[in-house]
Write an enzyme that holds these catalytic residues in place. Structure first.
Site, short mmCIF file in Angstrom:
data_model
loop_
_atom_site.label_atom_id
_atom_site.label_comp_id
_atom_site.label_asym_id
_atom_site.label_seq_id
_atom_site.Cartn_x
_atom_site.Cartn_y
_atom_site.Cartn_z
N GLU A 89 -8.91 12.98 -3.17
CA GLU A 89 -7.75 13.74 -2.69
C GLU A 89 -6.89 12.84 -1.80
OE1 GLU A 89 -5.65 15.88 -2.97
OE2 GLU A 89 -6.24 17.80 -2.10
N ASP A 90 -5.60 13.15 -1.73
CA ASP A 90 -4.73 12.38 -0.84
C ASP A 90 -4.92 12.80 0.63
OD1 ASP A 90 -3.57 14.90 -1.23
OD2 ASP A 90 -1.56 14.14 -1.66
N LYS A 144 -0.82 15.99 -7.83
CA LYS A 144 -0.40 14.65 -8.20
C LYS A 144 -0.67 13.65 -7.08
CE LYS A 144 3.63 16.59 -10.51
NZ LYS A 144 5.11 16.67 -10.35
N ASP A 198 4.19 13.17 -1.39
CA ASP A 198 5.59 13.50 -1.63
C ASP A 198 6.17 14.45 -0.59
OD1 ASP A 198 4.17 15.90 -2.50
OD2 ASP A 198 6.09 16.51 -3.36
N ASP A 207 -5.86 18.98 4.50
CA ASP A 207 -5.06 19.53 5.60
C ASP A 207 -5.76 20.79 6.13
OD1 ASP A 207 -2.86 19.99 7.27
OD2 ASP A 207 -1.65 20.91 5.71
P1 IMP Z 1 -4.72 21.96 2.10
O1 IMP Z 1 -5.14 22.81 0.96
O2 IMP Z 1 -4.05 22.75 3.19
O3 IMP Z 1 -5.85 21.12 2.67
O4 IMP Z 1 -3.58 21.01 1.59
C1 IMP Z 1 -3.82 19.84 0.92
C2 IMP Z 1 -2.62 19.41 0.13
O5 IMP Z 1 -1.41 19.62 0.85
C3 IMP Z 1 -2.65 17.90 -0.10
O6 IMP Z 1 -3.32 17.59 -1.29
C4 IMP Z 1 -1.19 17.55 -0.19
O7 IMP Z 1 -0.74 17.70 -1.51
C5 IMP Z 1 -0.51 18.57 0.69
N1 IMP Z 1 -0.19 17.99 2.00
C6 IMP Z 1 -0.74 18.30 3.19
N2 IMP Z 1 -0.20 17.57 4.19
C7 IMP Z 1 0.71 16.77 3.58
C8 IMP Z 1 1.59 15.74 4.08
O8 IMP Z 1 1.65 15.38 5.28
N3 IMP Z 1 2.37 15.11 3.14
C9 IMP Z 1 2.34 15.43 1.82
N4 IMP Z 1 1.53 16.37 1.32
C10 IMP Z 1 0.73 17.03 2.20
#
Ligand code: IMP
Length: 174
Positions: free
Chosen positions: A98-99, A42, A158, A102
């Protein structure tokens, strides 16, 4: 709702201005191509709404939802497809929105997923790049801002499904 301890990281104006730049860059790159912009639910819904309005090209929009994060601030390390886009993918140019990237787990999985579906190309636009936390290599073609640490909320982001409606991005002091 309980008052929360938060600090401003990106103001609405900073976000808006960067999105105009990203939109211009994307429009130059996709001229004459069949562009499908796919937001990752979301977290990307607010960013996606502003970004597509900054891209002055004919384009289709859709969304995909995967689950990788449980509640709280840590990743479960597993990706599950929750909802797929209805738009045709094969032979189309896919821009994933994407937001935050990470660890890179989600975006790596999604880029592979769309390539397997026969996309003509797959590129990634992420509002925030937490590059220092990367565990899975992924190229962000259109990065908004680079932020190294901290848990962020607001503008779609969120914490336990709260705070997505804050108009700016804040660091949450847990
Ligand atoms: P990844 O798969 O580890 O790259 O995680 C990505 C997802 O983790 C993002 O789309 C977010 O939904 C969530 N996420 C990572 N860091 C944050 C943060 O600081 N605040 C909120 N959501 C986060």
């Amino acid at each position: 709702m309980e008052p929360i301890d938060k600090e401003l990281v990106l103001s609405s104006k900073e976000i808006h201005d960067r999105i105009q730049e990203l939109g211009k860059e994307i429009a130059e790159d996709y001229q004459g191509k069949q562009l499908v912009v796919i937001g990752v639910l979301k977290g990307a819904f607010v960013f996606m709404a502003d970004l597509v309005r900054a891209i002055p090209l004919p384009l289709a929009t859709d969304f995909i939802q995967v689950s990788s994060y449980g509640s709280g601030t840590s990743s479960s390390g597993q990706i599950t497809l929750v909802a797929s886009p209805a738009q045709p993918i094969a032979d189309h140019h896919i821009l994933l929105v994407e937001d935050i990237v990470d660890t890179g787990l989600t975006m790596r999985w999604l880029a592979k997923h769309f390539k397997e579906q026969g996309a003509a190309s797959v590129r990634i636009c992420s509002l925030i790049d937490k590059s220092e936390r990367r565990e899975h290599s992924v190229t962000i073609d259109y990065p908004g801002f680079s932020i190294s640490e901290g848990f962020l909320i607001g503008y779609g982001l969120d914490y336990n499904e709260q705070y997505r409606n804050l108009p700016a991005i804040y660091h949450l002091n847990l």
